[in-house]
Design a protein around this motif. Structure first.
Motif, PDB file in Angstrom:
ATOM      1  N   ASP A  10     -41.545  -4.199  43.127  1.00  0.00           N
ATOM      2  CA  ASP A  10     -40.715  -4.576  41.981  1.00  0.00           C
ATOM      3  C   ASP A  10     -41.460  -4.221  40.698  1.00  0.00           C
ATOM      4  O   ASP A  10     -42.669  -4.448  40.591  1.00  0.00           O
ATOM      5  CB  ASP A  10     -40.441  -6.077  41.991  1.00  0.00           C
ATOM      6  CG  ASP A  10     -39.535  -6.506  43.140  1.00  0.00           C
ATOM      7  OD1 ASP A  10     -38.903  -5.636  43.764  1.00  0.00           O
ATOM      8  OD2 ASP A  10     -39.470  -7.719  43.405  1.00  0.00           O
ATOM      9  N   CYS A  11     -40.730  -3.670  39.716  1.00  0.00           N
ATOM     10  CA  CYS A  11     -41.400  -3.254  38.494  1.00  0.00           C
ATOM     11  C   CYS A  11     -40.408  -3.127  37.341  1.00  0.00           C
ATOM     12  O   CYS A  11     -39.202  -3.122  37.535  1.00  0.00           O
ATOM     13  CB  CYS A  11     -42.154  -1.944  38.711  1.00  0.00           C
ATOM     14  SG  CYS A  11     -41.226  -0.648  39.532  1.00  0.00           S
ATOM     15  N   GLY A  12     -40.958  -3.007  36.151  1.00  0.00           N
ATOM     16  CA  GLY A  12     -40.147  -2.851  34.950  1.00  0.00           C
ATOM     17  C   GLY A  12     -39.854  -1.406  34.604  1.00  0.00           C
ATOM     18  O   GLY A  12     -38.876  -1.113  33.930  1.00  0.00           O
ATOM     19  N   GLN A  69     -38.735  -0.301  42.498  1.00  0.00           N
ATOM     20  CA  GLN A  69     -37.397  -0.716  42.097  1.00  0.00           C
ATOM     21  C   GLN A  69     -37.438  -1.576  40.857  1.00  0.00           C
ATOM     22  O   GLN A  69     -38.308  -2.426  40.695  1.00  0.00           O
ATOM     23  CB  GLN A  69     -36.695  -1.432  43.249  1.00  0.00           C
ATOM     24  CG  GLN A  69     -36.809  -2.907  43.260  1.00  0.00           C
ATOM     25  CD  GLN A  69     -36.049  -3.550  44.407  1.00  0.00           C
ATOM     26  OE1 GLN A  69     -35.245  -2.921  45.087  1.00  0.00           O
ATOM     27  NE2 GLN A  69     -36.313  -4.807  44.630  1.00  0.00           N
ATOM     28  N   LEU A  70     -36.482  -1.311  39.986  1.00  0.00           N
ATOM     29  CA  LEU A  70     -36.355  -2.031  38.726  1.00  0.00           C
ATOM     30  C   LEU A  70     -35.932  -3.472  38.968  1.00  0.00           C
ATOM     31  O   LEU A  70     -34.996  -3.738  39.715  1.00  0.00           O
ATOM     32  CB  LEU A  70     -35.313  -1.328  37.838  1.00  0.00           C
ATOM     33  CG  LEU A  70     -35.040  -1.952  36.481  1.00  0.00           C
ATOM     34  CD1 LEU A  70     -36.271  -1.877  35.589  1.00  0.00           C
ATOM     35  CD2 LEU A  70     -33.855  -1.262  35.828  1.00  0.00           C
ATOM     36  N   VAL A  71     -36.644  -4.395  38.330  1.00  0.00           N
ATOM     37  CA  VAL A  71     -36.248  -5.807  38.304  1.00  0.00           C
ATOM     38  C   VAL A  71     -36.316  -6.263  36.845  1.00  0.00           C
ATOM     39  O   VAL A  71     -37.115  -5.740  36.066  1.00  0.00           O
ATOM     40  CB  VAL A  71     -37.144  -6.694  39.205  1.00  0.00           C
ATOM     41  CG1 VAL A  71     -36.982  -6.327  40.675  1.00  0.00           C
ATOM     42  CG2 VAL A  71     -38.600  -6.609  38.795  1.00  0.00           C
ATOM     43  N   PRO A  72     -35.484  -7.230  36.460  1.00  0.00           N
ATOM     44  CA  PRO A  72     -35.443  -7.631  35.059  1.00  0.00           C
ATOM     45  C   PRO A  72     -36.628  -8.483  34.621  1.00  0.00           C
ATOM     46  O   PRO A  72     -37.015  -8.458  33.460  1.00  0.00           O
ATOM     47  CB  PRO A  72     -34.139  -8.415  34.948  1.00  0.00           C
ATOM     48  CG  PRO A  72     -33.890  -8.924  36.329  1.00  0.00           C
ATOM     49  CD  PRO A  72     -34.451  -7.870  37.256  1.00  0.00           C
ATOM     50  N   GLU A  73     -37.215  -9.230  35.532  1.00  0.00           N
ATOM     51  CA  GLU A  73     -38.300 -10.133  35.149  1.00  0.00           C
ATOM     52  C   GLU A  73     -39.660  -9.442  35.244  1.00  0.00           C
ATOM     53  O   GLU A  73     -39.846  -8.511  36.010  1.00  0.00           O
ATOM     54  CB  GLU A  73     -38.293 -11.398  36.026  1.00  0.00           C
ATOM     55  CG  GLU A  73     -38.643 -11.157  37.487  1.00  0.00           C
ATOM     56  CD  GLU A  73     -37.502 -10.674  38.360  1.00  0.00           C
ATOM     57  OE1 GLU A  73     -37.765 -10.383  39.545  1.00  0.00           O
ATOM     58  OE2 GLU A  73     -36.354 -10.557  37.887  1.00  0.00           O
ATOM     59  N   ARG A  74     -40.597  -9.931  34.444  1.00  0.00           N
ATOM     60  CA  ARG A  74     -41.973  -9.423  34.474  1.00  0.00           C
ATOM     61  C   ARG A  74     -42.747 -10.178  35.554  1.00  0.00           C
ATOM     62  O   ARG A  74     -42.393 -11.286  35.916  1.00  0.00           O
ATOM     63  CB  ARG A  74     -42.647  -9.629  33.122  1.00  0.00           C
ATOM     64  CG  ARG A  74     -41.961  -8.842  32.004  1.00  0.00           C
ATOM     65  CD  ARG A  74     -42.658  -8.994  30.674  1.00  0.00           C
ATOM     66  NE  ARG A  74     -44.038  -8.540  30.695  1.00  0.00           N
ATOM     67  CZ  ARG A  74     -44.421  -7.276  30.570  1.00  0.00           C
ATOM     68  NH1 ARG A  74     -43.517  -6.335  30.430  1.00  0.00           N
ATOM     69  NH2 ARG A  74     -45.689  -6.953  30.564  1.00  0.00           N
ATOM     70  N   LYS A  75     -43.820  -9.594  36.015  1.00  0.00           N
ATOM     71  CA  LYS A  75     -44.683 -10.257  36.981  1.00  0.00           C
ATOM     72  C   LYS A  75     -45.295 -11.488  36.309  1.00  0.00           C
ATOM     73  O   LYS A  75     -45.758 -11.423  35.194  1.00  0.00           O
ATOM     74  CB  LYS A  75     -45.787  -9.300  37.441  1.00  0.00           C
ATOM     75  CG  LYS A  75     -46.692  -9.901  38.489  1.00  0.00           C
ATOM     76  CD  LYS A  75     -47.713  -8.879  38.925  1.00  0.00           C
ATOM     77  CE  LYS A  75     -48.628  -9.420  39.982  1.00  0.00           C
ATOM     78  NZ  LYS A  75     -49.361 -10.588  39.617  1.00  0.00           N
TER      79      LYS A  75
END
Length: 128
Positions: A10-12, A69-75
């Protein structure tokens, strides 16, 4: 019995993270974009590979694929799952990984803990 098929990160910014992991992993490369894939992206309103919400990194000689893959939240916290890499020359590999965007988080007697450009942790061990 299940078999490991894909690893998903998961990443921005999937394209940037995919470039890092394709460079970090031996015998992996970002999957090429053909005309059909570019048309599919445009139909979804994506301008091109740099804005692709799911970027595939393929192994050249078998093994699991890696998706960014794009996710809306930051780590926000420590990974619950991470990759362990190994290298014949730990010092040289740590230097190489840092040069392509990794950050060293901790050095231990037997391994080094690093993070990719978006903070996803991974470990580097010597070959045994």
């Amino acid at each position: 019995m299940a078999q490991l098929h894909d690893i998903v990160i998961d990443c921005g910014h999937p394209a940037a993270v995919a470039r890092f992991w394709a460079a970090a992993l031996d015998a992996y490369a970002i999957a090429p974009y053909d005309d059909a894939e570019l048309a599919r992206l445009r139909a979804q309103g994506v301008s091109g590979p740099e804005d692709d919400p799911t970027v595939l990194i393929e192994p050249k000689d078998g093994g699991p694929r890696v998706w960014c893959q794009l996710v809306p939240e930051r780590k926000r916290a420590k990974n619950r799952l991470h990759l362990d890499l190994r290298s014949a020359d730990m010092a040289a590999e740590v230097s190489r990984l840092v040069a392509i965007g990794a950050v060293v988080l901790a050095r231990h007697a037997e391994h080094c803990v690093l993070a990719d450009p978006e903070g996803n942790e991974f470990c580097l061990f010597p070959h045994r």
